[in-house]
Design a protein around this motif. Structure first.
Motif, PDB file in Angstrom:
ATOM      1  N   LEU A 131       0.962   4.102  -3.067  1.00 53.04           N
ATOM      2  CA  LEU A 131       0.706   5.524  -2.828  1.00 53.04           C
ATOM      3  C   LEU A 131       1.896   6.371  -3.238  1.00 53.04           C
TER       4      LEU A 131
ATOM      5  N   ARG B  37       1.197  10.267  -4.020  1.00 59.34           N
ATOM      6  CA  ARG B  37       0.271  10.651  -2.939  1.00 59.34           C
ATOM      7  C   ARG B  37       1.049  10.555  -1.623  1.00 59.34           C
TER       8      ARG B  37
ATOM      9  N   ARG C 243       0.835  -1.199   0.000  1.00 58.04           N
ATOM     10  CA  ARG C 243       0.000   0.000   0.000  1.00 58.04           C
ATOM     11  C   ARG C 243       0.874   1.255   0.000  1.00 58.04           C
TER      12      ARG C 243
ATOM     13  N   ASP D  76      -0.741  10.852   1.878  1.00 57.95           N
ATOM     14  CA  ASP D  76      -1.461   9.631   2.223  1.00 57.95           C
ATOM     15  C   ASP D  76      -0.481   8.527   2.598  1.00 57.95           C
ATOM     16  N   ALA D  77       0.634   8.460   1.865  1.00 58.62           N
ATOM     17  CA  ALA D  77       1.641   7.445   2.178  1.00 58.62           C
ATOM     18  C   ALA D  77       2.226   7.675   3.572  1.00 58.62           C
TER      19      ALA D  77
END
Length: 585
Positions: free
Chosen positions: A423, A428, A419, A431-432
């Motif tokens: 990201l 992103r 994930r 968000d990461a």
């Protein structure tokens, strides 16, 4: 538990009375201000002790180059005057012999000492490393603007009515500096400064209240342990630990202590109670226990060890994550402890990021007679509430979470790592970063639980660490609680010491649940001590188990990534996620 032998104080602990200190007050004249480009033209010094002059040193120095005209006007030293003077090699060797191991004093000492060091290095002469005292620094603390417009030597000579007027000749300036030094020492003496150590660390930041309270350190032992500052009612104000109680407490009355709240604490303190301990670990544990018991107002950490949170995977038909204050013997799986609810919520969010575990709080029946929420429509929950997901199918998901909390968590960690990479690839980064922080909260909690469990379930562990003197210090741990310690001298059979420790150590009842019989901070202290190089388990009543696929490896990798600010969020997968390593005794 055998008490350690009393330790006699050293002269260093008492400090060196100023009357017993030999000072060499010096001054240099040079061809300019740069030590690497200019040369010394004159050295002057006066040796004094207890207010009495012991000798003088004065020599002109041939700089090997013409003296600038403006320097000759300033100092009165001309080229003909130094033509037959010794060169710096001869002059400096004689001066180093003169100073011996005395304390060096100069007005603006950095200038003079730097010139001497540079020339020693150039001539390949060893610099003796004498202690240095700067009268400019002292004067700035003790002479106000009302007395003198500045702190130049000429101005201070008028303040202290020196016998010699400074005139930019080395010996005359050194003689004037002697009188300035004695005047400054007289002033600090009236403020309670009587040793060289106190004089060297003197600063106006140290309040008179702090300085007057230094008697509180008298009579304290020079040994490892805990010290407790108390007020006039006998209540604990501050609790600390040190490998040398006396030396540490003395620091509270010097310039080395710059915390404002500590100055306030010292002002209220009327006594210091020492608690001598066998080992540093014992001192650290006793400090934690005393802080938790007395909650001193000037201690900021460890005052409320009971304020912890646990992440709980409930034991029901369709388990869910819950944040609770205590662990119970209810068949649930726990991870933690956490020092705050917000960190526990981050760990829960990490699980929910990659595992479709239900997030509703209702207790569901196995028949699934409820209605689904929005998470089911988003694919983030299998909707066991309305019967779309059977208990067996949901159990596989719950087992994956339970394993991440107390065993092999590679499936959850790998999913979170993927994930992070996704990201990051999509740029992103915010968000990461959020996923990374949640993942870190999860793996730290799981690693803490997995590391503590062997201690919590072991009735007794005897561990040993080598001492600097060549002996051994032994620690007894029972159900994760520090129970006692002793020290075995070098070249001595340790078996008797271990037997005595086992007999005298604290009796600890087995906890109702598999958590340490101590605060998590105490058990963490013990774990960090046991994980030090050279520490070994001597005997164990219990099982020492560490899952190879546990969270410790993930934490190490993730911590390394966090520390590397240039790294892309995420970390490399490790082949260590396979199997378990088990040690029994």
């Amino acid at each position: 538990m055998t008490m350690p032998a009393p330790i006699q104080s050293t002269f260093d602990d008492l400090g060196t009375p100023l009357a017993d200190v030999t000072f060499v007050v010096l001054d240099l004249e040079t061809t300019g201000g740069s030590p690497t480009e200019c040369e010394i033209t004159e050295i002057g010094a006066v040796k004094v002790r207890g207010g009495q002059e012991l000798g003088e040193f004065q020599t002109l120095v041939n700089p090997g180059e013409p003296i600038p005209a403006f320097i000759s006007v300033l100092t009165g030293i001309t080229d003909p005057m130094v033509a037959n003077a010794p060169f710096i090699g001869e002059a400096l060797s004689a001066f180093l012999e003169f100073i011996g191991d005395a304390v060096l004093v100069a007005h603006n000492a950095r200038f003079d000492i730097t010139f001497l060091k540079v020339n020693c290095e150039r001539l390949q002469l060893p610099w003796p490393g004498n202690a240095v005292l700067d009268t400019v620094h002292l004067a700035r603390q003790l002479v106000t603007r009302d007395e003198s417009p500045n702190h130049k030597l000429s101005s201070l000579a008028r303040v202290f009515s020196t016998r010699v007027t400074p005139d930019h000749r080395a010996l005359h300036d050194a003689q004037a500096t002697v009188d300035v030094l004695h005047g400054l020492i007289e002033r600090v003496g009236n403020l309670g400064v009587h040793t060289f150590e106190e004089l060297r660390s003197y600063t106006s930041r140290v309040t008179p209240d702090q300085r007057r309270k230094r008697f509180l350190a008298e009579g304290l032992p020079s040994a490892p342990g805990v010290y407790v500052f108390k007020d006039e009612r006998g209540e604990a104000l501050y609790i600390g630990t040190s490998i040398d109680i006396k030396r540490r407490v003395r620091n509270y009355f010097t310039a080395s202590e710059q915390r404002t709240r500590m100055a306030e604490m010292v002002r209220l303190a009327t006594s210091v109670t020492p608690i001598v301990c066998h080992t540093t670990l014992e001192a650290q544990v006793r400090e934690l226990r005393l802080i938790a018991e007395h909650k001193p107002r000037y201690n900021r950490r460890s005052r409320h060890p009971e304020r912890t949170m646990w992440l709980k995977l409930t034991a029901e038909a369709f388990p869910r994550l819950s944040i609770v204050r205590t662990m119970r013997d209810d068949g649930a799986t726990y991870a933690g402890p956490f020092t705050s609810r917000s960190v526990a919520e981050q760990a829960a969010a990490a699980v929910h990021e990659v595992v479709p575990l239900r997030q509703c709080t209702a207790r569901l029946s196995r028949k699934g007679t409820g209605s689904a929420c929005a998470l089911a429509e988003m694919g983030r929950c299998g909707a066991p509430c309305d019967g779309r997901q059977s208990p067996d199918d949901y159990a596989e998901i719950a087992d994956r979470v339970a394993s991440a909390l107390d065993g092999d968590g590679h499936q959850v960690i790998d999913a979170l790592s993927q994930r992070l990479r996704t990201l990051a690839a999509d740029q992103r980064f915010e968000d990461a970063a959020a996923v990374r922080d949640r993942m870190l909260a999860l793996v730290r909690a799981a690693a803490r639980t997995q590391r503590m469990t062997p201690l919590a379930i072991s009735p007794e562990i005897i561990a040993a660490a080598p001492t600097p003197a060549g002996g051994w210090e032994f620690t007894c741990v029972r159900y994760g609680r520090f129970a006692g310690a002793t020290v075995c001298p070098p070249r001595t059979d340790p078996s008797g010491f271990i037997a005595a420790l086992r007999e005298s150590a604290e009796h600890v009842e087995r906890p109702e649940v598999a958590v340490p019989a101590a605060t998590h901070e105490e058990t963490e202290k013990i774990l960090r001590w046991m994980e030090q190089p050279g520490v070994r388990i001597v005997d164990i009543d219990g099982v020492w188990i560490c899952p190879v696929g546990g969270a410790a490896g993930a934490q190490a990798s993730l911590d390394e990534t966090i520390n590397d600010r240039a790294a892309v969020p995420g970390f490399e997968e490790s082949s260590a996620w396979r199997g378990h390593r088990r040690v029994t005794a």
